[in-house]
Each structure stands twice: as structure tokens, then as C-alpha cells.
Design a protein around this motif. Sequence first.
Motif, PDB file in Angstrom:
ATOM      1  N   UNK A 416      57.304 -32.678 -37.781  1.00 19.95           N
ATOM      2  CA  UNK A 416      55.752 -32.412 -37.464  1.00 19.95           C
ATOM      3  C   UNK A 416      55.046 -33.766 -37.066  1.00 19.95           C
ATOM      4  N   UNK A 417      54.088 -33.779 -36.172  1.00 21.66           N
ATOM      5  CA  UNK A 417      53.495 -34.667 -35.698  1.00 21.66           C
ATOM      6  C   UNK A 417      51.909 -34.501 -36.027  1.00 21.66           C
ATOM      7  N   UNK A 418      50.910 -34.927 -35.123  1.00 25.66           N
ATOM      8  CA  UNK A 418      49.462 -34.476 -35.196  1.00 25.66           C
ATOM      9  C   UNK A 418      49.296 -33.196 -35.564  1.00 25.66           C
ATOM     10  N   UNK A 419      48.250 -32.917 -36.116  1.00 23.07           N
ATOM     11  CA  UNK A 419      47.634 -31.499 -36.023  1.00 23.07           C
ATOM     12  C   UNK A 419      47.074 -31.220 -34.611  1.00 23.07           C
ATOM     13  N   UNK A 420      47.276 -29.943 -34.189  1.00 20.77           N
ATOM     14  CA  UNK A 420      46.762 -29.635 -32.857  1.00 20.77           C
ATOM     15  C   UNK A 420      45.767 -28.378 -32.770  1.00 20.77           C
ATOM     16  N   UNK A 421      46.030 -27.228 -33.912  1.00 20.75           N
ATOM     17  CA  UNK A 421      45.127 -26.528 -34.152  1.00 20.75           C
ATOM     18  C   UNK A 421      45.313 -25.713 -35.459  1.00 20.75           C
ATOM     19  N   UNK A 422      43.982 -25.040 -36.005  1.00 16.80           N
ATOM     20  CA  UNK A 422      44.275 -24.649 -37.199  1.00 16.80           C
ATOM     21  C   UNK A 422      43.222 -23.391 -37.180  1.00 16.80           C
ATOM     22  N   UNK A 423      43.868 -22.468 -37.859  1.00 13.54           N
ATOM     23  CA  UNK A 423      42.658 -21.177 -37.896  1.00 13.54           C
ATOM     24  C   UNK A 423      43.250 -20.123 -39.176  1.00 13.54           C
ATOM     25  N   UNK A 424      42.289 -19.499 -39.499  1.00 13.81           N
ATOM     26  CA  UNK A 424      42.633 -18.155 -40.396  1.00 13.81           C
ATOM     27  C   UNK A 424      42.426 -17.018 -39.706  1.00 13.81           C
ATOM     28  N   UNK A 425      43.746 -16.281 -39.381  1.00 14.37           N
ATOM     29  CA  UNK A 425      43.565 -15.035 -38.517  1.00 14.37           C
ATOM     30  C   UNK A 425      43.436 -13.994 -39.442  1.00 14.37           C
ATOM     31  N   UNK A 426      42.569 -12.925 -39.369  1.00 16.72           N
ATOM     32  CA  UNK A 426      42.820 -11.699 -40.301  1.00 16.72           C
ATOM     33  C   UNK A 426      42.697 -10.429 -39.673  1.00 16.72           C
ATOM     34  N   UNK A 427      43.540  -9.411 -40.160  1.00 17.49           N
ATOM     35  CA  UNK A 427      43.558  -8.348 -39.314  1.00 17.49           C
ATOM     36  C   UNK A 427      43.541  -7.333 -40.453  1.00 17.49           C
TER      37      UNK A 427
END
Length: 737
Positions: A416-427
Motif C-alpha cells: 500500500x502506498x498513498x490513498x487515492x480514493x475512498x467511498x462508502x457504496x451502498x446497495x
Amino acid sequence: MSRAHNISSVFARSLLLASTAAIVSVSAAAQTSPQPPLPAITVDAPQQKRAAAARPSQRNVVPSARAPRVSNPAAAPVAGDQARGPALTVLTVQQALRDIQQTPGGVAIVPAEAYRNSTVANTIKDVLDYVPGVFAQPKWGDDTRLSIRGSGLSRNFHLRGVQLYMDGIPINTADGYGDFQEIDPTAYKYVAVYKGANALQFGANSLGGAINFVTATGRDPFPNGVSADMGAFGYKRLQANAGGANGPWDGFVTASTQASDGFRDHSDGHATRLSGNVGYQFSPDVETRFYLNANEVRQRIPGAVTKASALSNPQAAAPANVTNDQQRNIDTVRLANKTTIRFEDTKVEFGAFGVDRHLMHPIFQWLDYRYQDYGGFAKVTDDRFIGGFRNRLVAGVNVLNGSIDNQQFTNVGGRKGALQSSSIDRSKNTSLYVEDSFYFLPNVAAIAGTQFLYATRNRQDRFLSNGDQSGATEFSLWSPKAGLLWDIDPTWQAFANISRSAEVPSFGESSSGSGGTAVIAFTSIRPQTATTYEIGTRMKRPDYSWEIAAYRANIRDELQCIVGNAVGSCNVTNADRTIHQGIEAGAGAAIFRGIFDNGPAPDKIWLNVAYTLNDFRFDNDPSYRNNELPGAPRHYLRAELLYKNPTGFYFGPNIEWVPQSYFVDNANTLKTEPYAIWGLKAGVDNGGTYSMYVEARNIGNKAYIASASIINTASSASLLFEPGSGRAVYAGVKARW
């Protein structure tokens, strides 16, 4: 042209001619042959021997093809407790056959005895090899490109378009994608395949349908067993299962551990899998069952390569995959409960489930996804006479909800390197369905049904430095169905149906514009809908069987790879109109009998053939006109010719044949290559305690392309091709009691 290719081609043509002759002879014999009850279709499996000790009396829990079940007397007491029959929550193979054959469309049951004791049974391909209409090709490890009737052709990773279930509990995530790493072919007593809208009872909303993997219970024959397999490319597996029943209680557990170096570089992996269930019968008509499934999978990914590399150096991995140490690692725990209550003419089933899944997936970025899926289901089956006519009503509801804690990091050599994206996806997905079969003649049913799907997708972006990708969509979709089912005689059925399917896009269809591709927001992608017309027939008699179905699906907004770049990165959006049509044909026949043993159970030479014709194309598309849709062969043949002795010994060759290359891009500029590979297998399996096998695959060691990813426009530099494995030999021994 190589000598091995000549041998393969000659063998392929010989098998095709033999299968044609067998089908012609079967058709002629059908006029005079006896007609026992309709058993399995597609596959031919050895019969299990009964245990020496007498089992308690069993209740008939599934109605026959023509009459509803009537109440049986209460079971007689045995040793101070009621006698217990088979599990109520899990159908036996024969019960599942009778149940599935009340479907007016393409379906199949594959019992474990058809593959588990005679092959290495390592991937889903080993299970579904002889089910026509199913195209399954392993890429590396357990990962497989699976398509039924052209479903999910645009999905170059994971699975879309076919919904997977384990004991009726979803394997697919709540947003619709699936993986095969959690499938252990050694764990199931049978696999049920429902093509297209024939999977209505599962709430399936996809073009391909559904596959249900069903584990054994402690009330099944031979609940205990152990097996060992080993072979080429460092493959080894140990598996064991144990179970039994005591009064109202029963339990079953199976576990396996396997490892392989892999045919290609950077394709080593190992997996440990566990499945178990515990059931309790409150009475002969009420049962509840608890399920546990757990998996730990660690797998390196060799990656897709150019066509030239796949054919000239098939063992080589894609350089970027090695540099970034690309992997797909999964930890999963699944818990579920199912309860069945049986009344005079009605059966009620309901349950709930929860899944915790952790995907650790260093690829172009380091994907760290945590899935929390949960849901429930309820189903009512009512089978009775109304006004002198048999009527079978099936209705139910399925709920599948979940969230993905989605984080992507820079991949630094597999770390793992630097964070590139982050989300919470709900279905959220709720489907309601109803289907009624009315027998207006004793042997002809008119069938009508519909499904309503309400689904939502919601993304909460937590990484805003590259813009806010938050958004939400919702879908309300109806999928009606109508058909006819004709029991021509107790062994022979004909069917026809018209159905609609609706497939909601997953979060994987969206794109943030990585790799030079255009940005496509998931909120802009429409659901895929299709109207499918199907007609077919199936028969099974002791010395021959067949099934054949023809279908045409008119599709709107097919989820298709429209935007991409030259090296194989593809974003999915909607095509306007497309057509999927084809023929699915399977046949089995004893073409010779009494060769060396002409006794009451003579030996025979058995031919088994599965052939699929695919015709998938754009329909007057503004960009691609009437081009062929890429990703699947036009013709696919799988066949085997086995000598079978009543002692349980068998021996014979088999072939896999793709006689024409197929396109890998919408522009129809680049193709795969045709191939024919052949193998041999031999073993002993008389349905008793012990069995063993030896199997050789790709004996000619042909370099071929097993599967291909797709793109909008390809070039010779496109990284789209997955080489098939080279020559391999496997062997295994099994014991059961």
C-alpha cells in the motif's frame, strides 16, 4: 500445421459424426423404448450404492409432475423418537430434478457424482463442462470467465450477468458482481443451473440466470468422506467431510485445503475453505437449518497478455503484474438460516443471511474493500387441484442489501502506498415474484409470472481532492414471463416461454477516468433489459438422453465496453440495441452395449456431447452497425467417449473444440485463434466406498487462448488474452462411508 493439431481435428470430427449418428439413432429408438420416470438431464453419473444398514422410512416431500403431494401418515416411532426422513430444507438430487423440471425453459441439475470422482474438480469449469449454453474458461487459479447466453461479456474482471447462490444464499455482492474463489467444487451434492429468466424464483434479474451450489446434510447417504488429489504445476488438495443424524438433529461439515504453483509465472496460490450446516426437525413437517461458510484465498495474478505472447510463450506473465505483485486475496464468513414448514398442499420457506467479505487486491492500485451484505427471503409453494385441474403457485420475496467500504491506494510493488480514493457504496435490492402453473390438460401447463425489482445504489465519496463522485440512483423494474410446459410422456418434455429480464448496473461499471479513459459516472448508466424467446425439449431414458433449446434475446441498453484504450483498459456503459441468440444442445447415448459383458448390466460405450451456438451482435448501432459482439466463440463443443464397465471401471478420450476464432473488440479488428485440445481419463467408481481416477488434459500440449477480455477497438499491443494451460496429468483417490 502440427501433428497434434491434425490429431485433435480428426478426433473432433469423429466425435461430432458419432454424436450426430447417436442422436439420429436415439430419435428412432424413442418410438419403442420403455418410459421410466424422468431423471437427470445433460449428465450421466454412476448410481450410489445404498448403505448396508437400513435407514428409517422416508417421506415423499416433492409432488410428482402431474399431481400434488398428499399427506403421508406420521412416521412410526423408532427407539423412542420419530423416524426422520430426508432433510426438508435441502432437496435430494431426485427431488431437485422433479422440481426443476417444472420449469418451461433451459435448466439443468449436475449431481456431484457426474464430476467429483472422475476429474480433479478444481474449478467451476469442471462442474459445468457438459451443460450446453454455459461458457466457462479458467483464467488463473479459481478465477473464471463465465457467460450464459452471452451474459456479462463486457466484464473483464470478476463476474456479472449470472447470480451465484450457495444453498440459496447469494454469493454475489449486493451491487451484483461475483467471484469464484468461494466456490469449492468438492463441497456440493449437486449444482442447479437456471438459464435466463428461468431463475425467477431466486429473484435473479440478469440475462444469464442463476447457479445454485447445494451442500449435503447429515441425512444424506455417505455423509463421511476423505479425498486427495495431486498433479501438474504443483497442484495438491486434501478434502474431508463428516456428518450424521441423531433423532431430530443432523449435521454436516466439509473442508478442503489446496495449493498450486500455477501453469503461468506469477500464478501461484492457495486456499482453505469450510462449509457446514446443522439442522433440527421440530416435527416431520417443520425443519430449521443453520449454515456456515468460510474461505481464505491467496492468489497471484499473471494478467492478460498480447495475442502473440499468449501463443508463443503462454507461461509468461504480464510484466506489470510481476512488478506490482498483483494479487486477489479474499477472506469471507457467511452465516445463514433457512426454515421449511410443510402443510397439506403448501410448503413455506424463509430465512436470513449475513456475509462479511474482505477483498485485498493489489492491481493497478491497491484495492482494500470490505463488504457487509445481509438479507432475507421467503417463498411459498402451493400445489393442489382447483376445480379438477392441477395448479402450482410459487411466490416469494428476496432482500439483498449491503455496503462496501471502498479504499484504493497506490500500489508500490504489491504494498500500500498513498490513498487515492475512498467511498462508502451502498446497495439495496428487493424483488417480489409470483409464478403460476395451471394444468389445463393433465400433461400440459400454462405458466405465467412476473418479478418486480426495486434497487438503489448510493455512493458517499470520502476522498474529495479529485472531485466529489457522490451520487445515487434508483430503479423500479418489472419482468413478466409466460410459457407452456408439455409432459409428452414421463421421460420427455417440451417447453416454450417469453420472458423479460432486467439487470441493474454495479458500481464496477463506473469510472474515474484512470488509465486515460473517459470519466463515466455510475449514475449515468441505465439498467440492461432483454426480452427473450425460448423453445426446447428434453428427454432422459436409460440408454440415451438429449436436451435442445433455441433462444433469441432482444436487448436494450446492454452493459457493454464502449470506451477504452489500446492496451486493454475498458469502461462499461450502455449499448443501444443488441441481439443474443443461439442453440444449446446436449446429448448422451450408449452407442454400443454388451461389448465384453452381456449380462444383466452390460458394459457400454457412452457418448456425451454438449454443443453451443452463439450469435451475438449489435443491432444497427450508430458506431458498430451489425458487428459481432466480442468475447465468446460462435461454436463451442465439449464431448467425451467413455467405455463403462459394470464393475465401475471407465476409460476414454474427450475433446474441447472451438473451430472458429472470435473477435475481442467491438470494431471487429482482432480475433483469437481456433483450437482443439484433447485428453484422456480412466478410473474406477462403482458407487461404493472407494473411487480413483487418472486424468490427462491437453495431451498435445497445444498453445491456445482459453479466454479473452474485450475492448472497443483493439490492436496487436492490446493486453486481452489469457493462455490456456499446457499438458497436465492429475490423479485422485476418494473414500466415502
